[in-house]
Design an enzyme around this catalytic site. Structure first.
Site, PDB file in Angstrom:
ATOM      1  N   ASP A   8       0.489   5.113  22.121  1.00  0.00           N
ATOM      2  CA  ASP A   8       1.655   5.273  22.976  1.00  0.00           C
ATOM      3  C   ASP A   8       2.125   3.866  23.343  1.00  0.00           C
ATOM      4  O   ASP A   8       1.327   2.929  23.383  1.00  0.00           O
ATOM      5  CB  ASP A   8       1.266   6.067  24.227  1.00  0.00           C
ATOM      6  CG  ASP A   8       2.378   6.105  25.248  1.00  0.00           C
ATOM      7  OD1 ASP A   8       3.503   6.483  24.881  1.00  0.00           O
ATOM      8  OD2 ASP A   8       2.126   5.718  26.403  1.00  0.00           O
TER       9      ASP A   8
ATOM     10  N   ASP B 271      -1.939   7.180  27.964  1.00  0.00           N
ATOM     11  CA  ASP B 271      -2.307   7.068  29.371  1.00  0.00           C
ATOM     12  C   ASP B 271      -1.574   8.043  30.282  1.00  0.00           C
ATOM     13  O   ASP B 271      -1.947   8.212  31.437  1.00  0.00           O
ATOM     14  CB  ASP B 271      -2.037   5.647  29.870  1.00  0.00           C
ATOM     15  CG  ASP B 271      -0.543   5.355  29.977  1.00  0.00           C
ATOM     16  OD1 ASP B 271       0.211   5.793  29.072  1.00  0.00           O
ATOM     17  OD2 ASP B 271      -0.131   4.715  30.949  1.00  0.00           O
TER      18      ASP B 271
ATOM     19  N   ASP C 161       1.264  12.288  27.313  1.00  0.00           N
ATOM     20  CA  ASP C 161       0.410  12.012  26.152  1.00  0.00           C
ATOM     21  C   ASP C 161      -0.683  13.058  25.979  1.00  0.00           C
ATOM     22  O   ASP C 161      -1.335  13.103  24.932  1.00  0.00           O
ATOM     23  CB  ASP C 161      -0.254  10.632  26.296  1.00  0.00           C
ATOM     24  CG  ASP C 161       0.754   9.497  26.322  1.00  0.00           C
ATOM     25  OD1 ASP C 161       1.755   9.602  25.601  1.00  0.00           O
ATOM     26  OD2 ASP C 161       0.543   8.527  27.069  1.00  0.00           O
TER      27      ASP C 161
END
Length: 713
Positions: free
Chosen positions: A368, A589, A593
């Site tokens: 990410d 995080d 996600d």
């Protein structure tokens, strides 16, 4: 095998030493030899003493083997206990029969009571050493448990909230909301928030980060960490099993008790191993006995005080005793226990042996962007108005719309607007400004109605009865707002420089935009390069626009970029990479996600992320450091390399030892392995596998400066 207490070895020794003494020493001492040769009824005194002592070892101390073997057979399985019971019982029963035969016929064949006792002695001694060795694998949990302080200083307050005193209480009695005093050099008793004081805290025991972390009002502290300098007053937020330390201990315990998929191979081998060994033992006895009966080997091979039956029986017992399925069974769990403990010491928490195994074969690592590759601390760098609106009014409008949002970009917008309006008008102390920030914001923000967040696009609301849009290009164009050419050019320039553009529309007209940047983590580029050296393909996944995503990816060295992906689509990207059978790791995080973390073969949550993301992941990187992605993969590879070596040694041991015990070398070398020696070899083979796993304790994680030198093993 049932748990072994140290007292068991002591009991065995107290009975085995006299048996050994009677067998080996007494015949050389005339007085004792004569005493033991005396008759006690139809039995010799020496044989009777050995029978009594060995019976205690066989059926009192050895009871654990009979119980475990019975349970295994009752469930339709076989294990090492079955082999121990067969070998020792065969030796014991033969010796009893030989003793009774000699008592009633006068012909006294040799007895082998000491063989049974010595087999049990060596097996228990080996298990005792194994328990001691395996105990070292739990050092990580012991160290974590020791971090928990036993007491806490509770700050007492009167009805008006004034500090009236302190009282030392048991740390287990701390409740959420209690205010605790933490003195310099003492441990923080619970997770909480600093409400008074400043200091530095050593968090290395939790995060692995050696540098002390500064703490001030509103800073979060973790239970078990050490306050280094000033006095702190903290308000407890999580206690007991809810603390970070307790959750880490729980994760490590769960991982150490879990089975890796490779363990199924050992379980399968062990399930067919014992029947094969018993069959080999019967074949060994039959071949030697038939050969002796047919005169295929000289009588000189059999000792004077023995016979063909006993000669063959000793080979068969040795085969049963020396076989060691236990070493196969220990190969995986001991290594997994050590590896999960080592990972915890390095800030990498593994949730199970299956996750540890999958990580060794990772083909793709999907990152990410925001908060993972970047620091997650967005900062507004520029704001520009493309209408007649004043810049101050523009910032007030944007801040009012973003005030109800929890997105990191919203916080950056509020900070920028706040400092633009009030920096210099309040006391020059930054702390003073920050402490009064919420109070000041409430005085000048406009009231936003009908607020709603549009996932992956931005927010919309009504201010003074007029529709306000704050978000990305998609949100603006979907609502029919035209972006002026000069604004479009400015936006393209921002995106080309790795900045995210926040566009603003008011009452259907485009009014301006802001440029936001989120600095990359210092280690991001080196970690990406290190993954490539490991043979792992890095991928960047983000909901940001293509230009910004490409600029960030270029800076860190990632060629494969997936941009403008909605939260629900991140899991689809992961699944698309898995279609050809590739193993995919996802590093993230945020809440958005969590679907991708759950869909990935190996989910890695940054420790500073949300609880939901951490819950969905297989690994938790406590230190919020991307270096630990490489540590996780490298530790997995080292662990399963060690497991494969364990399996090799366990299999090779049995392949070599069983033929030797069966007497394959005896016709050529005269080498014969008596059953008691076979028992010693079997016991220490298990210990050797455990010690092999303990070598993982020497693991050193790859350093950032040398990560580029890592090669695939």
């Amino acid at each position: 095998m049932m748990p072994l207490a140290p007292d068991s070895c002591l009991i065995v020794s107290l009975h085995q030493i006299p048996v050994f003494f009677i067998r080996m020493v007494c015949p050389s001492i005339p007085f004792l030899s004569t005493l033991l040769s005396m008759h006690c009824g139809p039995f010799l005194m020496g044989d009777l003493l050995k029978w009594i002592l060995v019976s205690i070892v066989q059926f009192v101390v050895g009871k654990r083997f009979y119980v475990a073997a019975f349970r295994a057979l009752r469930h339709g399985s076989t294990n090492m206990d079955v082999l121990v019971v067969l070998g020792t019982t065969a030796s014991y029963v033969y010796s009893v029969c030989a003793l009774l035969y000699g008592a009633f016929t006068g012909y006294r064949p040799p007895v082998y009571f000491e063989t049974s006792a010595m087999i049990i002695t060596f097996v228990l001694f080996g298990k005792y050493l194994e328990v001691l060795a395996k105990g070292k694998t739990s050092d990580a949990i012991k160290k974590l448990v020791e971090l928990v302080p036993s007491t806490a200083l509770l700050v007492l307050k009167d009805k008006e909230g004034k500090h009236v005193g302190e009282r030392e209480i048991d740390a287990l009695l701390v409740q959420p909301g209690d205010v605790l005093k933490v003195l310099p050099g003492s441990k923080v008793p619970a997770d909480g928030v600093v409400v008074w004081g400043t200091s530095h805290v050593n968090e290395s025991m939790i995060t692995g980060e050696s540098a002390p972390v500064p703490k001030e009002v509103s800073s979060v502290v973790i239970g078990g960490t050490i306050n280094l300098h000033g006095i702190l007053h903290i308000q407890a937020t999580k206690v007991g099993s809810g603390t970070v330390l307790s959750q880490i201990i729980s994760l490590v315990e769960t991982a150490q008790m879990s089975k890796a998929p490779i363990q199924k191979f050992a379980d399968y081998v062990a399930s067919i191993f014992v029947p094969i060994v018993i069959t080999l033992s019967i074949v060994t006895f039959s071949v030697w006995f038939l050969c002796g009966w047919l005169g295929a080997y000289p009588n000189s091979w059999v000792s004077e005080n023995s016979n063909c039956f006993v000669f063959s029986l000793m080979f068969a017992i040795s085969v049963v005793v020396i076989a060691c399925p236990c070493a196969l069974g220990l190969a995986t769990p001991t290594a997994v226990m050590v590896a999960t403990g080592i990972g915890a010491n390095h800030g990498v928490l593994v949730k199970g042996g299956d996750a540890l195994e999958r990580a060794q074969n990772v083909n793709y690592v999907v990152f990410d962007k925001t908060g993972t590759l970047t620091q997650g601390k967005a900062v507004v760098t520029t704001a520009k108005v493309f209408s007649g609106m004043d810049l101050g009014d523009f910032l007030t409008l944007v801040a009012s719309a973003e005030a109800s949002s929890e997105h990191p970009l919203a916080k950056a917008v509020l900070d920028y607007a706040f400092h633009f309006h009030f920096f210099g008008k309040l006391p020059s102390s930054k702390d003073g400004i920050e402490q009064r920030k919420d109070e000041v914001l409430s005085q000048w923000l406009l009231e936003a109605e009908d607020f709603s967040a549009v996932p992956g696009k931005g927010v919309q609301c009504s201010i003074n009865g007029k529709h306000v849009l704050v978000g990305n290009r998609t949100l603006i164009t979907e609502n029919g707002v035209t972006i002026p050419p000069e604004a479009e050019n400015f936006l393209v320039d921002l995106e080309s420089n790795a900045k995210t553009g926040i566009l603003v529309a008011f009452d259907g007209d485009f009014v301006g935009l802001m440029g936001v940047t989120d600095p990359l983590k210092r280690e991001a580029a080196v970690v990406v390069e290190g993954l490539k050296k490991l043979g792992v393909h890095p991928v960047m996944l983000t909901g940001d626009n293509w230009r910004t995503a490409q600029a960030v990816a270029k800076e860190v060295g990632i060629e494969d970029v997936r941009a403008e992906v909605m939260p629900a689509g991140k899991a689809d990207v992961v699944r698309s990479l898995q279609k050809d059978g590739s193993i995919v790791a996802m590093v993230g995080d945020g809440i958005n996600d969590s679907p991708a973390l759950a869909a990935a073969d190996v989910g890695m949550a940054i420790g500073g992320g949300t609880d939901i993301a951490i819950e969905a992941a297989d690994y938790v990187l406590v230190r919020n450091n991307l270096e630990d992605v490489i540590t996780a993969i490298d530790l997995s590879r080292k662990t399963f390399s060690r497991i494969r070596w364990n399996y090799f040694f366990a299999m090779a041991y049995n392949v070599v030892a069983i033929p030797v015990a069966a007497g394959a070398l005896f016709p050529f070398t005269g080498l014969q392995m008596p059953p008691w020696l076979a028992g010693a070899c079997m016991a220490f083979s298990s210990v050797s596998v455990v010690c092999s796993s303990l070598l993982l304790r020497r693991y050193r994680k790859p350093r950032l400066t040398t990560v580029l030198q890592i090669t695939v093993e």
